[in-house]
Design a protein around this motif. Structure first.
Motif, short mmCIF file in Angstrom:
data_model
loop_
_atom_site.label_atom_id
_atom_site.label_comp_id
_atom_site.label_asym_id
_atom_site.label_seq_id
_atom_site.Cartn_x
_atom_site.Cartn_y
_atom_site.Cartn_z
N LEU A 186 39.56 35.24 46.03
CA LEU A 186 39.31 36.54 46.67
C LEU A 186 40.63 37.23 46.99
O LEU A 186 40.80 38.43 46.72
CB LEU A 186 38.47 36.36 47.95
CG LEU A 186 38.22 37.65 48.73
CD1 LEU A 186 37.38 38.64 47.92
CD2 LEU A 186 37.54 37.37 50.07
N ALA A 187 41.59 36.49 47.54
CA ALA A 187 42.89 37.08 47.88
C ALA A 187 43.53 37.69 46.63
O ALA A 187 44.04 38.81 46.65
CB ALA A 187 43.80 36.03 48.50
N THR A 188 43.45 36.96 45.53
CA THR A 188 44.02 37.45 44.28
C THR A 188 43.35 38.75 43.87
O THR A 188 44.01 39.71 43.47
CB THR A 188 43.84 36.39 43.18
OG1 THR A 188 44.27 35.15 43.71
CG2 THR A 188 44.62 36.72 41.94
N ARG A 189 42.02 38.79 43.97
CA ARG A 189 41.28 40.00 43.62
C ARG A 189 41.68 41.20 44.46
O ARG A 189 41.77 42.32 43.97
CB ARG A 189 39.77 39.77 43.85
CG ARG A 189 39.07 39.14 42.70
CD ARG A 189 38.83 40.16 41.60
NE ARG A 189 38.39 39.42 40.42
CZ ARG A 189 38.21 39.98 39.23
NH1 ARG A 189 38.41 41.25 39.05
NH2 ARG A 189 37.83 39.25 38.22
N LEU A 190 41.91 40.95 45.77
CA LEU A 190 42.19 42.06 46.67
C LEU A 190 43.62 42.58 46.51
O LEU A 190 43.88 43.76 46.71
CB LEU A 190 41.95 41.64 48.12
CG LEU A 190 40.51 41.24 48.45
CD1 LEU A 190 40.38 40.88 49.92
CD2 LEU A 190 39.53 42.37 48.12
N LEU A 191 44.53 41.69 46.14
CA LEU A 191 45.92 42.11 46.03
C LEU A 191 46.24 42.72 44.68
O LEU A 191 47.07 43.61 44.56
CB LEU A 191 46.85 40.91 46.28
CG LEU A 191 46.86 40.40 47.72
CD1 LEU A 191 47.69 39.16 47.83
CD2 LEU A 191 47.37 41.47 48.68
N ILE A 192 45.59 42.20 43.64
CA ILE A 192 45.88 42.70 42.30
C ILE A 192 44.69 43.51 41.81
O ILE A 192 43.66 42.96 41.49
CB ILE A 192 46.18 41.52 41.34
CG1 ILE A 192 47.34 40.71 41.90
CG2 ILE A 192 46.49 42.03 39.94
CD1 ILE A 192 47.37 39.29 41.43
N PRO A 193 44.82 44.84 41.80
CA PRO A 193 43.69 45.69 41.45
C PRO A 193 43.28 45.51 39.96
O PRO A 193 44.09 45.12 39.15
CB PRO A 193 44.18 47.10 41.70
CG PRO A 193 45.52 46.99 42.32
CD PRO A 193 46.05 45.64 42.08
N ARG B 296 28.07 36.37 38.47
CA ARG B 296 29.01 37.42 38.02
C ARG B 296 29.80 38.03 39.16
O ARG B 296 30.86 38.59 38.95
CB ARG B 296 28.25 38.54 37.31
CG ARG B 296 27.77 38.13 35.95
CD ARG B 296 27.46 39.34 35.08
NE ARG B 296 26.55 38.92 34.03
CZ ARG B 296 25.23 39.06 34.12
NH1 ARG B 296 24.69 39.64 35.17
NH2 ARG B 296 24.47 38.62 33.15
N ALA B 297 29.27 37.93 40.39
CA ALA B 297 29.95 38.56 41.52
C ALA B 297 31.07 37.70 42.08
O ALA B 297 31.84 38.15 42.91
CB ALA B 297 28.95 38.89 42.63
N LEU B 298 31.16 36.45 41.63
CA LEU B 298 32.21 35.57 42.15
C LEU B 298 33.57 36.15 41.82
O LEU B 298 33.79 36.65 40.71
CB LEU B 298 32.08 34.17 41.52
CG LEU B 298 30.84 33.38 41.97
CD1 LEU B 298 30.67 32.13 41.13
CD2 LEU B 298 30.94 33.02 43.45
N PRO B 299 34.52 36.11 42.79
CA PRO B 299 35.84 36.70 42.53
C PRO B 299 36.48 36.15 41.26
O PRO B 299 37.17 36.89 40.55
CB PRO B 299 36.65 36.31 43.76
CG PRO B 299 35.67 36.07 44.83
CD PRO B 299 34.42 35.57 44.16
N GLU B 300 36.25 34.90 40.93
CA GLU B 300 36.90 34.33 39.75
C GLU B 300 36.16 34.67 38.46
O GLU B 300 36.67 34.41 37.37
CB GLU B 300 37.09 32.82 39.90
CG GLU B 300 35.87 32.02 40.27
CD GLU B 300 35.65 31.95 41.78
OE1 GLU B 300 35.57 33.03 42.41
OE2 GLU B 300 35.54 30.84 42.32
N HIS B 301 34.97 35.27 38.55
CA HIS B 301 34.24 35.60 37.33
C HIS B 301 34.26 37.08 37.00
O HIS B 301 34.34 37.46 35.87
CB HIS B 301 32.79 35.11 37.41
CG HIS B 301 32.69 33.62 37.32
ND1 HIS B 301 31.60 32.92 37.76
CD2 HIS B 301 33.56 32.71 36.87
CE1 HIS B 301 31.80 31.63 37.57
NE2 HIS B 301 32.99 31.48 37.04
N GLY B 302 34.16 37.94 38.00
CA GLY B 302 34.14 39.37 37.65
C GLY B 302 34.18 40.25 38.89
O GLY B 302 34.54 41.40 38.84
#
Lengths: 193, 313
Positions: A186-193, B296-302
């Motif tokens: 999640l942190a990676t997702r939020l920091l790297i658009p 699909r909603a998992l941060p590591e998937h999409g």
């Protein structure tokens, strides 16, 4: 800019110092991930930055001015436990009204259903309550948003949905965002658009 | 219902799918039954309609309506097994836990059948089992008494066995604290002095104090870092490997996949798909649209937020 200047904090006179001469700053539009193991004081820092706790010495400033004692705080905190920040005797619409003008579009985007507005907190699930807390924080038009494990109690679908709203709002208003999460993906997702 | 259940129990060895689920052959049914079996559970709430205008009489006669929150839900847990219930927040997962524990709100209407160890339970029976067979790890850290030191809360008080039992319980509490990385000083703290992660470990210790057979864990991991969360679910796994049963209610699919034997996907008040852990390897293995949306909603998937209504929680 949101600044913590030389802050010192402990929970009681005989408790250990958690922060000792600590300084930290966030620029508008910036996203910061606070990362430390459980029990290292991440939540304490979040509460200090948003005015829920006062530092023993040092100051918390927004654009050079201390946090106001009255009115909506320009630094809004969305915490880990929505049930602790909602008045159990107030219906949800009354809790929302504390933040001012109702923003129907925002409520819809957060997936808040109309029938929840007349309910009391105990008639909602943790995730439903959290959506209200996010709506309330955003409706107060903050300059900085502190998200302390905000989505930790949410399922993956809801998590993706509410973060999408928070990030859109943060970008649209050039809001600074400080967040904690134990989830590395999640942190990676939020920091790297 | 009773007779029908006895018949299916006899068919257990021969049928691959029974009671709405299948499981690996090594998962036996000691005594020929499930540790926990829930059939057709429905939970609804009586709520007041908005009172029409017209003074006190109208207020006192405000019409009520019934809102279904859980409907026709069936699930079972075998001894030695971790069953993860994953799903949207607000879909009624906590109400499932409350029903099994006999914790009912005054305005709740609950129907359905629950068997524990092969015995059909009444509301009183479930209440009697709470803490004596079935233990609970609650979701909210607000479940701790804010005015009592946590060591004392975990030990409990007023023991029938007097001083000897009190000392035995204190020893057990310290063992458990040590196992969960809570230092000896923690037992003297009050809940407000604990971090979120510490509070959850204290709650887990409470559940393990009385050596239960079945643990219902409602979101035991939020607020724990990855290492501690893994340790918490691994402890539940060890408990199951030792012959206990675990119902792990969680929104964290990834974590569930690491410890569970089976996954029950929960949406809008019922189990929409009960599947093996292996089926989650790719979205193609998943049958229900909500299960696939979750994947699909998992941060590591999409990190995909579904746009179509009806999938959202």
């Amino acid at each position: 800019m949101l600044e913590a200047r030389n802050i010192t904090f402990r929970y009681g006179p005989r408790e250990p110092l958690i922060y000792d001469g600590f300084s930290f700053s966030v620029r508008p539009g910036e996203r910061v991930h606070l990362d430390a193991p459980s029990g290292f004081g991440k939540t304490t820092l979040c509460r200090l930055l948003s005015g829920y706790l006062r530092p023993l010495s040092g100051e918390v400033l927004v654009d050079g001015a201390p946090l106001p004692a009255r009115g909506a705080c320009p630094v809004q905190l969305i915490g880990q436990h929505p049930e602790r920040v909602l008045d159990p005797r107030m219906r949800m619409q009354a809790s929302l009204a504390e933040a001012g003008e109702m923003d129907a579009g925002l409520l819809a985007r957060l997936g808040i259903r109309d029938e929840w507005l007349t309910r009391f907190p105990h008639e909602l699930s943790g995730g439903e309550m959290q959506r209200f807390c996010i709506a309330r924080a955003l409706m107060a038009r903050p300059k900085y948003l502190i998200a302390d494990e905000t989505s930790t109690m949410l399922d993956a679908v809801t998590q993706a949905q509410i973060w999408q709203v928070i990030l859109e709002e943060a970008d649209a208003r050039n809001m600074g965002l400080v967040f904690t999460t134990h989830s590395r993906p999640l942190a990676t997702r939020l920091l790297i658009p | 219902m009773e007779r029908g259940t006895q018949r299916t129990h006899q068919d257990h060895q021969s049928q691959e799918v029974h009671h709405h689920h299948s499981h690996a052959p090594h998962q036996a049914h000691p005594g020929g039954h499930h540790l926990l079996q829930v059939e057709g559970l429905t939970v609804s709430f009586r709520m007041y309609e908005d009172a029409p205008a017209g003074g006190l009489r109208a207020f006192l006669n405000a019409p009520q309506r019934t809102v279904d929150v859980v409907h026709d839900l069936s699930i079972s847990v075998h001894a030695g097994e971790v069953v993860a219930v994953v799903g949207a927040s607000g879909s009624g997962k906590t109400l499932l836990a409350d029903s099994i524990l006999g914790l009912f709100e005054p305005n709740a209407l609950v129907t359905g059948t629950i068997w524990y160890n092969g015995e059909r339970q009444t509301a009183e029976g479930l209440r009697a089992l709470r803490g004596r067979g079935i233990s609970f790890v609650p979701q909210s850290v607000a479940c701790l008494d804010p005015l009592m030191r946590v060591g004392k809360q975990v030990r409990g008080f007023r023991h029938a066995g007097g001083r000897a039992e009190a000392e035995a319980r204190a020893r057990r509490q310290r063992e458990l604290f040590a196992r969960y990385g809570l230092g000896p000083e923690v037992e003297r703290l009050y809940p407000f002095q604990l971090s979120g992660g510490m509070a959850r470990r204290v709650l887990l210790c409470c559940a393990l104090m009385d050596a239960p057979q079945l643990i219902i864990a409602d979101e035991p991991t939020p607020g724990l870092n990855e290492e501690l969360a893994l340790q918490a679910v691994q402890d539940l796994r060890d408990f199951a490997n030792g012959g206990g049963g675990v119902m792990l209610i969680t929104h964290d699919v990834e974590l569930a996949l690491r410890v569970a034997d089976r996954i029950a996907v929960f949406q809008d008040g019922t189990v929409v798909e009960e599947t093996s852990v292996a089926a989650f390897a790719s979205p193609e293995g998943l049958r229900h649209p909500f299960t696939r949306a979750l994947w699909r909603a998992l941060p590591e998937h999409g990190f995909a937020a579904p746009v179509e209504e009806g999938v959202h929680a």
